[in-house]
Design a protein around this motif. Structure first.
Motif, PDB file in Angstrom:
ATOM      1  N   ARG A 138       0.833  -1.213   0.000  1.00 45.00           N
ATOM      2  CA  ARG A 138       0.000   0.000   0.000  1.00 45.00           C
ATOM      3  C   ARG A 138       0.862   1.255   0.000  1.00 45.00           C
ATOM      4  N   GLY A 139       1.911   1.220   0.804  1.00 43.73           N
ATOM      5  CA  GLY A 139       2.819   2.358   0.808  1.00 43.73           C
ATOM      6  C   GLY A 139       3.517   2.540  -0.528  1.00 43.73           C
ATOM      7  N   LEU A 140       3.872   1.433  -1.182  1.00 42.37           N
ATOM      8  CA  LEU A 140       4.510   1.523  -2.489  1.00 42.37           C
ATOM      9  C   LEU A 140       3.539   2.058  -3.541  1.00 42.37           C
ATOM     10  N   LEU A 141       2.268   1.685  -3.452  1.00 43.38           N
ATOM     11  CA  LEU A 141       1.271   2.194  -4.386  1.00 43.38           C
ATOM     12  C   LEU A 141       1.108   3.700  -4.243  1.00 43.38           C
ATOM     13  N   ARG A 142       1.031   4.173  -3.033  1.00 45.12           N
ATOM     14  CA  ARG A 142       0.915   5.625  -2.813  1.00 45.12           C
ATOM     15  C   ARG A 142       2.170   6.349  -3.294  1.00 45.12           C
ATOM     16  N   SER A 143       3.329   5.729  -3.104  1.00 47.61           N
ATOM     17  CA  SER A 143       4.567   6.357  -3.548  1.00 47.61           C
ATOM     18  C   SER A 143       4.612   6.470  -5.068  1.00 47.61           C
ATOM     19  N   ARG A 144       4.123   5.479  -5.760  1.00 48.44           N
ATOM     20  CA  ARG A 144       4.140   5.536  -7.229  1.00 48.44           C
ATOM     21  C   ARG A 144       3.168   6.582  -7.769  1.00 48.44           C
ATOM     22  N   VAL A 145       2.090   6.807  -7.045  1.00 46.61           N
ATOM     23  CA  VAL A 145       1.168   7.853  -7.479  1.00 46.61           C
ATOM     24  C   VAL A 145       1.772   9.233  -7.244  1.00 46.61           C
ATOM     25  N   GLU A 146       2.406   9.415  -6.103  1.00 47.08           N
ATOM     26  CA  GLU A 146       2.925  10.735  -5.750  1.00 47.08           C
ATOM     27  C   GLU A 146       4.242  11.065  -6.442  1.00 47.08           C
ATOM     28  N   ASN A 147       5.083  10.047  -6.668  1.00 49.21           N
ATOM     29  CA  ASN A 147       6.427  10.313  -7.207  1.00 49.21           C
ATOM     30  C   ASN A 147       6.596   9.902  -8.663  1.00 49.21           C
ATOM     31  N   ASP A 148       5.889   8.865  -9.105  1.00 50.54           N
ATOM     32  CA  ASP A 148       6.073   8.357 -10.463  1.00 50.54           C
ATOM     33  C   ASP A 148       4.981   8.793 -11.424  1.00 50.54           C
ATOM     34  N   ALA A 149       4.070   9.643 -10.966  1.00 60.34           N
ATOM     35  CA  ALA A 149       2.997  10.163 -11.831  1.00 60.34           C
ATOM     36  C   ALA A 149       2.239   9.017 -12.493  1.00 60.34           C
ATOM     37  N   LEU A 204      -7.897  -4.699   4.078  1.00 57.26           N
ATOM     38  CA  LEU A 204      -8.623  -4.523   2.823  1.00 57.26           C
ATOM     39  C   LEU A 204      -9.319  -3.169   2.782  1.00 57.26           C
ATOM     40  N   HIS A 205      -9.927  -2.781   3.900  1.00 56.77           N
ATOM     41  CA  HIS A 205     -10.578  -1.468   3.957  1.00 56.77           C
ATOM     42  C   HIS A 205      -9.566  -0.343   3.763  1.00 56.77           C
ATOM     43  N   SER A 206      -8.388  -0.468   4.346  1.00 55.43           N
ATOM     44  CA  SER A 206      -7.359   0.570   4.181  1.00 55.43           C
ATOM     45  C   SER A 206      -6.922   0.674   2.728  1.00 55.43           C
ATOM     46  N   LEU A 207      -6.788  -0.471   2.055  1.00 54.79           N
ATOM     47  CA  LEU A 207      -6.401  -0.447   0.645  1.00 54.79           C
ATOM     48  C   LEU A 207      -7.466   0.217  -0.215  1.00 54.79           C
ATOM     49  N   LEU A 208      -8.727  -0.154  -0.018  1.00 52.84           N
ATOM     50  CA  LEU A 208      -9.807   0.435  -0.811  1.00 52.84           C
ATOM     51  C   LEU A 208      -9.949   1.929  -0.536  1.00 52.84           C
ATOM     52  N   ASP A 209      -9.746   2.308   0.710  1.00 52.46           N
ATOM     53  CA  ASP A 209      -9.811   3.722   1.052  1.00 52.46           C
ATOM     54  C   ASP A 209      -8.687   4.499   0.365  1.00 52.46           C
TER      55      ASP A 209
END
Length: 296
Positions: A138-149, A204-209
């Motif tokens: 989940r942290g890696l997914l957020r990082s790719r959105v914020e840093n890798d566009a 799962l709820h944290s991921l969907l959120d």
């Protein structure tokens, strides 16, 4: 002696007796009795002394913890110590070979310079390794959105819609499981155990959120819950298909996800249409009843 004279004499005797000092009080200069020596009298403490030593006169109030959801105050993640984080991070490298097992934890502890007995730091065993995998992805997914566009439009095209962003985020998250695809069914079996279900659903709820928040969904009405329920069904079914997908770059899983998202959107539109129809029929019935003079 008459009756009135006798009453006057009795009243004078009573007044004389009441005015005399009592004989129970100790005379000045006399020694205290033996009984009084066993029960010494103490001076009455001052009120300020009581206020200073009384633990209930000054109380410190603790801030209350809010129980409602807020995007600005997310729920705390699974907390691990520095030693646990080091072992779990090293153990992830052995998951593609040994799966989410104690063998992977033991090898990770050796790689990190710990003894084999250090796996006792994880009372939930391999489930701790699964939770760490989910939280780190989940942290890696957020990082790719914020840093890798990740959600930027390709080749200067139109910006992606919320539904398109949700699809991109789900596929990106599923591709993170591609290296452990052969071991993920065992992980799902561990997460489905009774004692592990609450933490699994919380993750799962944290991921969907995170997915809906990163996609730009800002709903605050009842659809906030319905969207997460619908997305949970879509994601879990796509995740199961991913474990059996042998196509290149999870092409079959992506096609399945596209169909499920379309079905979910169609069902949502139908439910909205039914709700609007029922609301129209209800307002019509109320208006008709009021025209007949009913107090509705």
């Amino acid at each position: 002696m008459t009756r009135s004279q006798s009453l006057l004499t009795l009243s004078r005797r009573y007044l004389t007796t009441a005015a005399r000092p009592t004989t129970t009080t100790a005379a000045a200069g006399t020694a205290p009795s033996k009984l009084a020596s066993h029960f010494p009298t103490h001076p009455q403490p001052r009120l300020q002394h009581l206020r200073h030593h009384c633990p209930y006169t000054s109380r410190t109030t603790r801030p209350t913890i809010r129980t409602y959801h807020s995007a600005h105050h997310p729920a705390p993640l699974h907390e691990y110590s520095n030693s646990q984080t080091t072992i779990l991070s090293a153990s992830l490298r052995h998951v593609p070979t040994h799966g989410f097992s104690r063998d992977a934890l033991t090898l990770g502890a050796r790689d990190a310079g710990f003894l084999d007995v250090s796996v006792q730091l994880f009372p939930r065993g391999e489930f701790d390794l699964i939770l760490f995998w989910l939280a780190s992805r989940r942290g890696l997914l957020r990082s790719r959105v914020e840093n890798d566009a990740l959600l930027q439009a390709q080749d200067g095209g139109a910006p992606l819609s919320v539904d398109e962003k949700i699809k991109v985020l789900i596929m990106e998250r599923l591709r993170m499981n591609e290296e452990v695809r052969d071991k993920w069914q065992d992980a799902l079996a561990v997460m489905s155990l009774g004692e592990n279900v609450p933490l699994s659903l919380s993750e799962l709820h944290s991921l969907l959120d995170d997915i809906l928040t990163l996609a730009g969904d800002v709903s605050v009405d009842a659809s906030w819950y319905s969207k997460r329920f619908a997305l949970a069904a879509v994601y879990t079914s796509s995740e199961f298909v991913m474990t059996r997908d042998s196509s290149a770059n999870l092409r079959d899983t992506e096609e399945f996800l596209t169909r499920r998202l379309a079905d979910s959107k169609a069902i949502g539109e139908k439910i909205t249409g039914v709700r609007q129809c029922l609301g129209f029929m209800g307002s019509t019935a109320v208006g008709l009843g009021r025209s007949w003079g009913l107090k509705i």
